[in-house]
Design an enzyme around this catalytic site. Structure first.
Site, PDB file in Angstrom:
ATOM      1  N   MET A   1       0.844  -1.200   0.000  1.00 54.96           N
ATOM      2  CA  MET A   1       0.000   0.000   0.000  1.00 54.96           C
ATOM      3  C   MET A   1       0.877   1.246   0.000  1.00 54.96           C
ATOM      4  SD  MET A   1      -3.453  -0.906   1.996  1.00 54.96           S
ATOM      5  CE  MET A   1      -2.854  -0.715   3.655  1.00 54.96           C
TER       6      MET A   1
ATOM      7  N   HIS B   1       9.119   1.312   2.983  1.00 51.24           N
ATOM      8  CA  HIS B   1      10.212   1.359   3.947  1.00 51.24           C
ATOM      9  C   HIS B   1      11.092   0.125   3.736  1.00 51.24           C
ATOM     10  CE1 HIS B   1       7.785  -1.598   6.075  1.00 51.24           C
ATOM     11  NE2 HIS B   1       6.784  -0.738   6.126  1.00 51.24           N
TER      12      HIS B   1
ATOM     13  N   HIS C   1       9.458  -3.339   3.250  1.00 49.10           N
ATOM     14  CA  HIS C   1       9.002  -3.623   1.883  1.00 49.10           C
ATOM     15  C   HIS C   1      10.203  -3.984   0.997  1.00 49.10           C
ATOM     16  CE1 HIS C   1       5.698  -0.619   3.055  1.00 49.10           C
ATOM     17  NE2 HIS C   1       5.018  -1.716   2.777  1.00 49.10           N
TER      18      HIS C   1
ATOM     19  N   GLN D   1      -2.791 -12.081   8.119  1.00 45.07           N
ATOM     20  CA  GLN D   1      -2.996 -11.865   6.681  1.00 45.07           C
ATOM     21  C   GLN D   1      -2.345 -12.989   5.870  1.00 45.07           C
ATOM     22  OE1 GLN D   1      -2.755  -7.902   4.559  1.00 45.07           O
ATOM     23  NE2 GLN D   1      -0.705  -8.644   4.157  1.00 45.07           N
TER      24      GLN D   1
END
Ligand code: AMP
Length: 281
Positions: free
Chosen positions: A30, A34, A37, A153
């Site tokens: 999204m 940083h 990621h 998730q």
């Protein structure tokens, strides 16, 4: 780096991938990128011919409209970061592409809907599964990379992949932390400076709980001690502190020394909701 914004750009990519018999590693994000990621991107680069990172703030997974409105969206900087990382493609779709029409189907992940994030963020995993399913169908990756930071998730997405037979290998990557231990997160930039220095308390509570678990302390004592440590600071509003079986995410009632388990926490710090977890394997 190639920036893809629509279906025709993806079609072109797929023709290339097929012609070269290449593999494609995919990192859905999204944005507000940083180092966490980037660690997923680096892993994907090692394991695939090409790497594609999507940046899209998905409205349907936000149960709190305020959270959606204030979510950081530094897209120009994100594109610079991606370019520098050596990522081959950025997929930056608009709402028109992701939600051509209002979604009718709903996902129900059974018991996962009633624990931790499922319980405190109603509808969140339906939104996550909707967007990840759409992205998988559009991007058609060989492998997809997700962070252990969002543990529940990863379990939801594994269920999605298994139940709908997506031919995609899931790769779950370790959580990257700031030097003080705070899990890296796009939401950290929203913390007030006085809260940022306190945020490490969650990591400390997880670390202490891990030690207690390994020393054989009871689950209720571990929870009591962690809860007391967190709520002693009035800026924290704790939602849950759970010790769960790593596969099923069912809460443990007793400490039988079972492994692997995950210790999971969610708390508001001021207005900002933070989650973190630590795995004992
Ligand atoms: P987000 O942009 O927050 O949706 O995250 C995109 C992906 O990066 C998800 O798979 C996250 O689990 C992963 N991620 C977020 N924070 C971290 C972190 N600190 N370390 C590793 N992966 C992360």
């Amino acid at each position: 780096m190639n920036i893809i914004r629509d279906k025709s750009g993806l079609d072109e990519l797929h023709r290339k991938i097929q012609a070269e018999n290449a593999s494609l590693g995919f990192i859905p994000t999204m944005g507000a990128l940083h180092q966490g990621h980037l660690s997923l991107i680096e892993r994907a680069q090692k394991e695939n011919t090409y790497t594609i990172c999507s940046v899209y703030v998905n409205p349907t997974q936000f149960n709190d409209p305020k959270d959606f409105d204030r979510y950081p969206r530094p897209i120009e900087n994100d594109l610079k970061i991606l370019e520098k990382s050596g990522c081959d493609y950025a997929f930056v779709p608009t709402n028109d592409i992701m939600y051509v029409q209002k979604t009718v189907m709903k996902y129900d992940f059974g018991s996962l809907e009633h624990v931790m994030e499922g319980k405190f963020r109603p509808g969140h995993f339906n939104g996550v599964a909707t967007i990840v399913g759409k992205l998988f169908n559009l991007v058609k990756p060989t492998r997809a990379y997700f962070g252990q930071k969002d543990l529940q998730q990863t379990v939801v997405i594994r269920t999605l992949v298994n139940d709908l037979s997506f031919d995609i290998e899931l790769v779950i990557c370790d959580t990257l932390r700031e030097p003080d231990g705070l899990a890296m997160s796009s939401r950290n930039t929203l913390l007030k400076p006085e809260h940022r220095s306190k945020a490490v308390l969650l990591y400390k509570a997880l670390s202490q709980a891990k030690e207690l678990y390994l020393s054989g302390a009871s689950i209720s004592d571990i929870q009591k001690s962690a809860t007391a440590a967190i709520v002693s600071d009035k800026d924290f509003k704790l939602e849950y502190f759970e010790i769960v079986d790593l596969q099923s995410l069912i809460s443990l009632k007793e400490n039988t020394g079972l492994k692997p388990v995950a210790i999971c926490v969610a708390s508001f710090l001021g207005e900002i909701r933070l989650i973190d977890n630590m795995v004992i394997s």
